[in-house]
Design a protein around this motif. Structure first.
Motif: not given
Length: 70
Positions: A7-10, A28-32, A34-37, A67-70
């Motif tokens: 896997k490749i992560y960013r 709050r930062a993690v929740a935000r 997860q809404k976008t990434l 986060f893992a890239l697809e």
């Protein structure tokens, strides 16, 4: 070859804020994020600081989100 796919992560950096505390600012930062990434898998707190405004405190955290890239 291995049957496991590598896997490749960013990483991206966010600043979370809260009037409650550092823990809430991180959540709050993690929740935000997860809404976008997609595929958010980890975080690291890089800095903690606060701001005082007329007696009230704003807690601030700089968080690196991985986060893992697809």
């Amino acid at each position: 070859m291995s049957t496991h796919e590598a896997k490749i992560y960013r990483k991206t950096e966010l600043v979370g804020t809260s009037s409650v505390g550092f823990d809430d600012a991180v959540r709050r930062a993690v929740a935000r994020a997860q809404k976008t990434l997609r595929h958010v898998q980890w975080f690291e707190v890089k800095e903690q600081r606060g701001r005082i405004d007329e007696g009230s405190i704003e807690y601030q955290v700089t968080v690196e989100i991985g986060f893992a890239l697809e």
